[in-house]
Design a protein around this motif. Structure first.
Motif, short mmCIF file in Angstrom:
data_model
loop_
_atom_site.label_atom_id
_atom_site.label_comp_id
_atom_site.label_asym_id
_atom_site.label_seq_id
_atom_site.Cartn_x
_atom_site.Cartn_y
_atom_site.Cartn_z
N UNK A 23 20.17 -34.46 23.48
CA UNK A 23 18.86 -35.04 23.13
C UNK A 23 17.71 -34.15 23.58
N UNK A 24 18.01 -33.08 24.33
CA UNK A 24 16.96 -32.17 24.79
C UNK A 24 16.17 -32.69 25.97
N UNK A 25 16.76 -33.58 26.76
CA UNK A 25 16.06 -34.18 27.89
C UNK A 25 16.22 -33.39 29.18
N UNK A 26 17.10 -32.38 29.19
CA UNK A 26 17.30 -31.56 30.38
C UNK A 26 16.71 -30.19 30.10
N UNK A 27 15.66 -29.78 30.80
CA UNK A 27 15.01 -28.50 30.54
C UNK A 27 15.95 -27.32 30.79
N UNK A 82 25.38 -36.24 31.09
CA UNK A 82 24.84 -34.88 30.97
C UNK A 82 24.88 -34.42 29.51
N UNK A 83 26.01 -34.64 28.85
CA UNK A 83 26.14 -34.21 27.46
C UNK A 83 25.16 -34.94 26.55
N UNK A 84 25.01 -36.25 26.76
CA UNK A 84 24.08 -37.03 25.94
C UNK A 84 22.65 -36.53 26.13
N UNK A 85 22.26 -36.31 27.39
CA UNK A 85 20.90 -35.87 27.68
C UNK A 85 20.66 -34.44 27.19
#
Length: 89
Positions: free
Chosen positions: A78-82, A72-75
């Motif tokens: 990176x801005x991959x979770x809206x 979750x933190x990595x994503x």
């Protein structure tokens, strides 16, 4: 990252729980415990364990997202979770 065999075993359990859910509910309602005991053990929802959908990690699972805290933190970074941004004040 979890081994592929462990992730496959968990997917198999999820499939069996979905397949036998109706049958188990009927047997529980009729209070027929002998036949319920003879059902497959992996068809019981108690045997399921929440795992990250991407890595298979069993700990630090976040239900809302279906992934673990590390992923979750990595994503999020990176801005991959809206709608999720790193907090700053």
């Amino acid at each position: 990252m979890a081994k592929e065999s462990i992730k496959a075993r968990e997917r198999k359990r999820e499939h069996l729980v979905a397949k036998y859910a109706k049958k188990r509910a009927e047997l529980k309602a009729a209070a027929i415990t002998k036949r319920l005991i003879n059902c497959q053990k992996n068809a019981s929802p108690v045997r399921l364990h929440n795992r990250c959908k991407l890595t298979g990690r069993p700990k630090g699972y976040m239900r809302k997202f279906g992934i673990n805290r590390v992923t979750f933190r990595e994503m999020a970074s990176a801005g991959k979770i809206p709608g999720i941004t790193k907090s700053s004040w």
